[in-house]
Design an enzyme around this catalytic site. Sequence first.
Site: not given
Ligand code: MCU
Length: 396
Positions: A214, A268, A311, A347
């Site tokens: 992520s 963000e 997303w 996720h």
């Molecule tokens: C996919 O990684 C991120 C994403 O870019 C963000 O928008 C969200 O808030 O968090 C994701 C993440 O790191 O989830 C653990």
Amino acid sequence: MVRNILVTAALLGGTALALPTAEQLFGRQAAECPATGDVPAVNVAKLPDPFTFASGTKVATKADWKCRQQEISKIMQQYELGDLPPPPDKVEATLSGNTMSVKITVGSNTATINSNIKKPSGGNGPAIITIGGSSLPIPGTVGTVSFGNDAFAQQNGGNSRGVGTFYNLFGKSHSAGALTAWAWGVGRLIDGLEQLGAAKTGIDPTKLGVTGCSRNGKGAFVVGALNERIALTLPQESGSGGAACWRVSDSQKQKGANIQTASQIVGENVWFSPRFNQYTSRTTSIPEDHHMLAGLVAPRGLFVMENDIDWLGPVSTTACMRAGRLIYQALGAPEAMGFDLTGGHGHCQFPSASRSNLDAYINKYLLGTGTPPSNLEKGPSVNIADWVDWTPPTLT
Ligand code: MCU
């Protein structure tokens, strides 16, 4: 700089000093490429051509590609990542039990990073550097080296800009975003592993992978892109800012997808340089996109794992990484990059269906056995002609 003295001594055939490290050799190679100043903004709707230098000269050979990679790295730093500093003045590594401590000196500033090391079961073997932990099924024959990225450069919303070890060394207003700061920090962990040597750490510093998921997957991708010494890059569900291309994500957003875009991401968190802010509402003006992030890793091992979550931009990551694979194909290494988008799981929960593909990359690039399938792509169907209007050359 200590580094330059070492390189000079090595070039002069000095025997008292150790051979130059990969990073020093890479620095020497940089001197053979034309210098890159700032590159002007463009107006390019599709993914920019990786095989044409900013000067207009075409990339024809693998040697040209090494120079174009350096140019692409500089362009990415100029537009979105912020500057990757050169190696520090001094690195002093110690090992106590399973903890490696690396003391870093930059000018009059010092800082120490601690990393937890798990040795590979066979001893003197490969290891994967984990950016903020990992859910991958890493085999026991492959060790792990932890990188505490949050402490090195915080990622806790807009107010965390300039907070962490990196900024203690370089100042709060350094241009690097968190991803670039982490890439520099991982470079110091590799320095530490090289300095201590496999006899002490159990880890062969020429057989290193990197992973993260992520936001930390974006980190793993940029760490692999900016560190030549990493043999295998394993970004997991990195989505926007990682495996997705800014242009494709903007187009998907216009079509109604609930997808993270450049405009959203800079509000963000602090993953990118403040330099990026001025381009997020006009991503077609950026002379790079994230297919070139894969291009910076090429032809080293790269296995990109994604999930079917809107997303993260499933169409964007698939199209972007297909364009990235064109670079691997041009280099004659179609097996060295794979893309696997498998849905139906939480996720950052690694799906067992991807296991054999992951194993094939770990086996080849860390354990030295077997060969992954060529042109591995699993994902939604995309029409690459919508995004690519250049023809990849066969680089000689
Ligand atoms: C996919 O990684 C991120 C994403 O870019 C963000 O928008 C969200 O808030 O968090 C994701 C993440 O790191 O989830 C653990």
